[in-house]
Design a protein around this motif. Sequence first.
Motif, PDB file in Angstrom:
ATOM      1  N   LYS A  10       0.838  -1.197   0.000  1.00  0.00           N
ATOM      2  CA  LYS A  10       0.000   0.000   0.000  1.00  0.00           C
ATOM      3  C   LYS A  10       0.871   1.244   0.000  1.00  0.00           C
ATOM      4  CE  LYS A  10      -0.529   0.212   5.015  1.00  0.00           C
ATOM      5  NZ  LYS A  10      -1.489   0.198   6.119  1.00  0.00           N
ATOM      6  N   ILE A  11       0.264   2.348  -0.441  1.00  0.00           N
ATOM      7  CA  ILE A  11       0.920   3.656  -0.373  1.00  0.00           C
ATOM      8  C   ILE A  11       0.529   4.270   0.968  1.00  0.00           C
ATOM      9  CG2 ILE A  11       1.027   5.972  -1.350  1.00  0.00           C
ATOM     10  CD1 ILE A  11       0.606   4.717  -4.085  1.00  0.00           C
ATOM     11  N   LEU A  12       1.508   4.719   1.731  1.00  0.00           N
ATOM     12  CA  LEU A  12       1.242   5.269   3.055  1.00  0.00           C
ATOM     13  C   LEU A  12       0.752   6.715   3.015  1.00  0.00           C
ATOM     14  CD1 LEU A  12       4.244   3.767   5.036  1.00  0.00           C
ATOM     15  CD2 LEU A  12       1.880   2.946   4.939  1.00  0.00           C
ATOM     16  N   ASP A  13       1.161   7.461   2.008  1.00  0.00           N
ATOM     17  CA  ASP A  13       0.752   8.865   1.897  1.00  0.00           C
ATOM     18  C   ASP A  13      -0.694   8.946   1.406  1.00  0.00           C
ATOM     19  OD1 ASP A  13       3.493  10.299   2.276  1.00  0.00           O
ATOM     20  OD2 ASP A  13       3.856   8.690   0.844  1.00  0.00           O
ATOM     21  N   LYS A  14      -1.454   9.893   1.928  1.00  0.00           N
ATOM     22  CA  LYS A  14      -2.871  10.010   1.569  1.00  0.00           C
ATOM     23  C   LYS A  14      -3.094  10.923   0.365  1.00  0.00           C
ATOM     24  CE  LYS A  14      -4.299   7.417   4.840  1.00  0.00           C
ATOM     25  NZ  LYS A  14      -4.375   6.021   4.531  1.00  0.00           N
ATOM     26  N   ASN A  15      -2.508  12.104   0.385  1.00  0.00           N
ATOM     27  CA  ASN A  15      -2.700  13.065  -0.701  1.00  0.00           C
ATOM     28  C   ASN A  15      -1.381  13.265  -1.423  1.00  0.00           C
ATOM     29  OD1 ASN A  15      -5.460  13.661  -0.076  1.00  0.00           O
ATOM     30  ND2 ASN A  15      -4.717  14.816   1.685  1.00  0.00           N
ATOM     31  N   GLY A  19       4.793  14.132  -9.422  1.00  0.00           N
ATOM     32  CA  GLY A  19       6.048  14.712  -8.988  1.00  0.00           C
ATOM     33  C   GLY A  19       6.379  14.442  -7.535  1.00  0.00           C
ATOM     34  N   ASP A  20       5.380  14.038  -6.740  1.00  0.00           N
ATOM     35  CA  ASP A  20       5.629  13.736  -5.329  1.00  0.00           C
ATOM     36  C   ASP A  20       6.323  12.391  -5.166  1.00  0.00           C
ATOM     37  OD1 ASP A  20       4.383  16.079  -4.595  1.00  0.00           O
ATOM     38  OD2 ASP A  20       2.566  15.125  -3.815  1.00  0.00           O
ATOM     39  N   VAL A  21       7.081  12.293  -4.098  1.00  0.00           N
ATOM     40  CA  VAL A  21       7.677  11.021  -3.704  1.00  0.00           C
ATOM     41  C   VAL A  21       6.812  10.478  -2.563  1.00  0.00           C
ATOM     42  CG1 VAL A  21       9.704   9.890  -2.719  1.00  0.00           C
ATOM     43  CG2 VAL A  21       9.991  11.732  -4.397  1.00  0.00           C
ATOM     44  N   ARG A  62      10.977  -2.853 -14.005  1.00  0.00           N
ATOM     45  CA  ARG A  62      11.551  -3.190 -12.694  1.00  0.00           C
ATOM     46  C   ARG A  62      12.348  -2.001 -12.175  1.00  0.00           C
ATOM     47  NH1 ARG A  62      15.545  -8.043 -12.444  1.00  0.00           N
ATOM     48  NH2 ARG A  62      16.863  -6.460 -13.336  1.00  0.00           N
ATOM     49  N   ILE A  63      12.009  -1.572 -10.936  1.00  0.00           N
ATOM     50  CA  ILE A  63      12.712  -0.422 -10.364  1.00  0.00           C
ATOM     51  C   ILE A  63      13.578  -0.801  -9.173  1.00  0.00           C
ATOM     52  CG2 ILE A  63      11.101   1.304 -11.249  1.00  0.00           C
ATOM     53  CD1 ILE A  63       9.868   1.398  -8.389  1.00  0.00           C
ATOM     54  N   CYS A  64      13.311  -1.931  -8.527  1.00  0.00           N
ATOM     55  CA  CYS A  64      14.200  -2.369  -7.444  1.00  0.00           C
ATOM     56  C   CYS A  64      13.926  -3.818  -7.061  1.00  0.00           C
ATOM     57  CB  CYS A  64      14.141  -1.453  -6.233  1.00  0.00           C
ATOM     58  SG  CYS A  64      12.612  -1.462  -5.313  1.00  0.00           S
ATOM     59  N   ASP A  65      14.945  -4.404  -6.457  1.00  0.00           N
ATOM     60  CA  ASP A  65      14.879  -5.775  -5.941  1.00  0.00           C
ATOM     61  C   ASP A  65      15.352  -5.769  -4.503  1.00  0.00           C
ATOM     62  OD1 ASP A  65      14.217  -7.513  -8.237  1.00  0.00           O
ATOM     63  OD2 ASP A  65      16.087  -6.746  -9.076  1.00  0.00           O
ATOM     64  N   LYS A  77       8.573  -6.657   6.722  1.00  0.00           N
ATOM     65  CA  LYS A  77       7.887  -5.454   6.253  1.00  0.00           C
ATOM     66  C   LYS A  77       8.938  -4.496   5.718  1.00  0.00           C
ATOM     67  CE  LYS A  77       4.710  -3.730   8.982  1.00  0.00           C
ATOM     68  NZ  LYS A  77       4.031  -2.969  10.069  1.00  0.00           N
ATOM     69  N   LEU A  78       8.664  -3.916   4.553  1.00  0.00           N
ATOM     70  CA  LEU A  78       9.585  -2.949   3.952  1.00  0.00           C
ATOM     71  C   LEU A  78       8.857  -1.648   3.654  1.00  0.00           C
ATOM     72  CD1 LEU A  78      11.327  -5.173   1.259  1.00  0.00           C
ATOM     73  CD2 LEU A  78      12.270  -4.470   3.447  1.00  0.00           C
ATOM     74  N   LYS A  79       9.591  -0.543   3.721  1.00  0.00           N
ATOM     75  CA  LYS A  79       9.090   0.764   3.281  1.00  0.00           C
ATOM     76  C   LYS A  79      10.139   1.342   2.348  1.00  0.00           C
ATOM     77  CE  LYS A  79       6.649   1.871   7.521  1.00  0.00           C
ATOM     78  NZ  LYS A  79       6.602   2.763   8.686  1.00  0.00           N
ATOM     79  N   PHE A  80       9.679   1.915   1.238  1.00  0.00           N
ATOM     80  CA  PHE A  80      10.613   2.500   0.280  1.00  0.00           C
ATOM     81  C   PHE A  80       9.922   3.639  -0.481  1.00  0.00           C
ATOM     82  CE2 PHE A  80       8.638  -1.309  -1.376  1.00  0.00           C
ATOM     83  CZ  PHE A  80       8.094  -0.878  -2.574  1.00  0.00           C
ATOM     84  N   PRO A  81      10.706   4.610  -0.977  1.00  0.00           N
ATOM     85  CA  PRO A  81      10.131   5.746  -1.695  1.00  0.00           C
ATOM     86  C   PRO A  81       9.940   5.447  -3.182  1.00  0.00           C
ATOM     87  CG  PRO A  81      12.474   6.080  -1.423  1.00  0.00           C
ATOM     88  CD  PRO A  81      12.137   4.780  -0.726  1.00  0.00           C
ATOM     89  N   VAL A  82       8.891   6.049  -3.749  1.00  0.00           N
ATOM     90  CA  VAL A  82       8.634   5.964  -5.186  1.00  0.00           C
ATOM     91  C   VAL A  82       8.154   7.332  -5.650  1.00  0.00           C
ATOM     92  CG1 VAL A  82       7.202   4.934  -6.997  1.00  0.00           C
ATOM     93  CG2 VAL A  82       8.020   3.513  -5.118  1.00  0.00           C
TER      94      VAL A  82
END
Length: 111
Positions: A10-15, A19-21, A62-65, A77-82
Motif C-alpha cells: 500500500k501507499i502510506l501517503d494520503k494526498n 512529482g511527489d515522492v 523493474r525499479i528495485c529488488d 515489512k519494507l518501506k521504500f520511496p517511489v
Amino acid sequence: MGKKFRAGAKILDKNYKVGDVVKVQTIIIHRMNTGFAKDKSTGKRLSQFYVTNETIYYNDKRICDFEFGVSASHNPKLKFPVKITGPVTIKVVFEDNRGNGQEKRIKVYPK
C-alpha cells in the motif's frame, strides 16, 4: 505461482500529486524458518523456509529488488520511496525458497 503465504502492499501517503515522492509499504505474512528449529514431537530439524526476494515494478518496469536470506524475521515489512509520474500501476512480486510466489498491484491515481 503457488500461494503458501499472504502479502500486501500500500501507499502510506494520503494526498499526493504528480512529482511527489510517496512511501510504499509491503508486508509478507510468512513463517520464516532458518532450518535450525526442531519439530517438538519428532526432534527432527524443520527444513528451511524463507522469503528469497521481493521485486518492485513501476508500470511493468523493474525499479528495485530486495533479497532476503534465511536470517530475515517473520513477516518482513519494507518501506521504500517511489516518485509518482502520473497514473501508474506499482506491482510487487514476492517469492520464497520453495518456489511459492505472489503478486500484488497498487493502482496509483495522483490528484
